[in-house]
Design a protein around this motif. Sequence first.
Motif, mmCIF file in Angstrom:
data_model
loop_
_atom_site.group_PDB
_atom_site.id
_atom_site.type_symbol
_atom_site.label_atom_id
_atom_site.label_comp_id
_atom_site.label_asym_id
_atom_site.label_seq_id
_atom_site.Cartn_x
_atom_site.Cartn_y
_atom_site.Cartn_z
ATOM 1 N N MET A 1 3.363 -5.427 3.391
ATOM 2 C CA MET A 1 1.918 -5.400 3.427
ATOM 3 C C MET A 1 1.482 -4.249 4.327
ATOM 4 O O MET A 1 1.945 -4.133 5.454
ATOM 5 C CB MET A 1 1.371 -6.710 3.959
ATOM 6 N N ILE A 2 0.603 -3.446 3.817
ATOM 7 C CA ILE A 2 0.114 -2.271 4.528
ATOM 8 C C ILE A 2 -1.297 -2.566 5.033
ATOM 9 O O ILE A 2 -2.182 -2.898 4.262
ATOM 10 C CB ILE A 2 0.084 -1.042 3.591
ATOM 11 N N ARG A 3 -1.485 -2.442 6.328
ATOM 12 C CA ARG A 3 -2.799 -2.623 6.940
ATOM 13 C C ARG A 3 -3.271 -1.287 7.505
ATOM 14 O O ARG A 3 -2.556 -0.298 7.434
ATOM 15 C CB ARG A 3 -2.718 -3.660 8.054
ATOM 16 N N TYR B 1 -5.140 -5.885 3.357
ATOM 17 C CA TYR B 1 -3.782 -5.372 3.262
ATOM 18 C C TYR B 1 -3.527 -4.864 1.842
ATOM 19 O O TYR B 1 -4.195 -5.261 0.900
ATOM 20 C CB TYR B 1 -2.758 -6.439 3.638
ATOM 21 N N ALA B 2 -2.555 -3.982 1.719
ATOM 22 C CA ALA B 2 -2.225 -3.389 0.420
ATOM 23 C C ALA B 2 -0.764 -3.664 0.089
ATOM 24 O O ALA B 2 0.090 -3.707 0.971
ATOM 25 C CB ALA B 2 -2.466 -1.888 0.450
ATOM 26 N N ASN B 3 -0.481 -3.837 -1.182
ATOM 27 C CA ASN B 3 0.869 -3.998 -1.689
ATOM 28 C C ASN B 3 1.190 -2.826 -2.603
ATOM 29 O O ASN B 3 0.424 -1.866 -2.688
ATOM 30 C CB ASN B 3 1.006 -5.315 -2.444
ATOM 31 N N LYS C 1 -8.428 0.362 -0.198
ATOM 32 C CA LYS C 1 -9.535 0.479 -1.144
ATOM 33 C C LYS C 1 -9.352 -0.478 -2.316
ATOM 34 O O LYS C 1 -8.242 -0.776 -2.714
ATOM 35 C CB LYS C 1 -9.623 1.905 -1.684
ATOM 36 N N LYS C 2 -10.465 -0.923 -2.864
ATOM 37 C CA LYS C 2 -10.528 -1.696 -4.103
ATOM 38 C C LYS C 2 -9.711 -2.979 -4.058
ATOM 39 O O LYS C 2 -9.016 -3.314 -5.000
ATOM 40 C CB LYS C 2 -10.071 -0.843 -5.293
#
Length: 128
Positions: free
Chosen positions: A1-3, A32-34, A25-26
């Motif tokens: 997970m990217i924060r 968080y981003a995967n 974004k979006k």
Amino acid sequence: MIRTQTLLKVVDNSGAKLVKCIKVKKKGGKSYANIGDIVLVSVQSLRPRYGRRVRLKMNKSEVHHGVVVQTRRLYRNKGGVGQSFSSNAVALITPQLKPLGTRISAVLPSRLRGLKWSKLAAMAKKII
């Protein structure tokens, strides 16, 4: 997970070496981003220039968009097989969702092809 504030490795030949995540974004409120998500990144360090003939496409502290292509977090596909990578990595893209680099020097997951990033998967060295 990217924060936010996460340092990410750049796996394409756009000129950046290390970037820091500024915003996810979006994602509809998630922080968080995967893999396959778009993040806004700031360039922290550049790849060395080999002589003055090499023209870089970016400078330090510029802001770009990027797609998360590798995460250290284990994720499972529908078959139940888990997959994780040794580092968190992104491939830089333009605001029109086109890749900045011409080559990707990393192994990418096949999940990217199903998430509308088939152009990035075609540039990759290998897909698993």
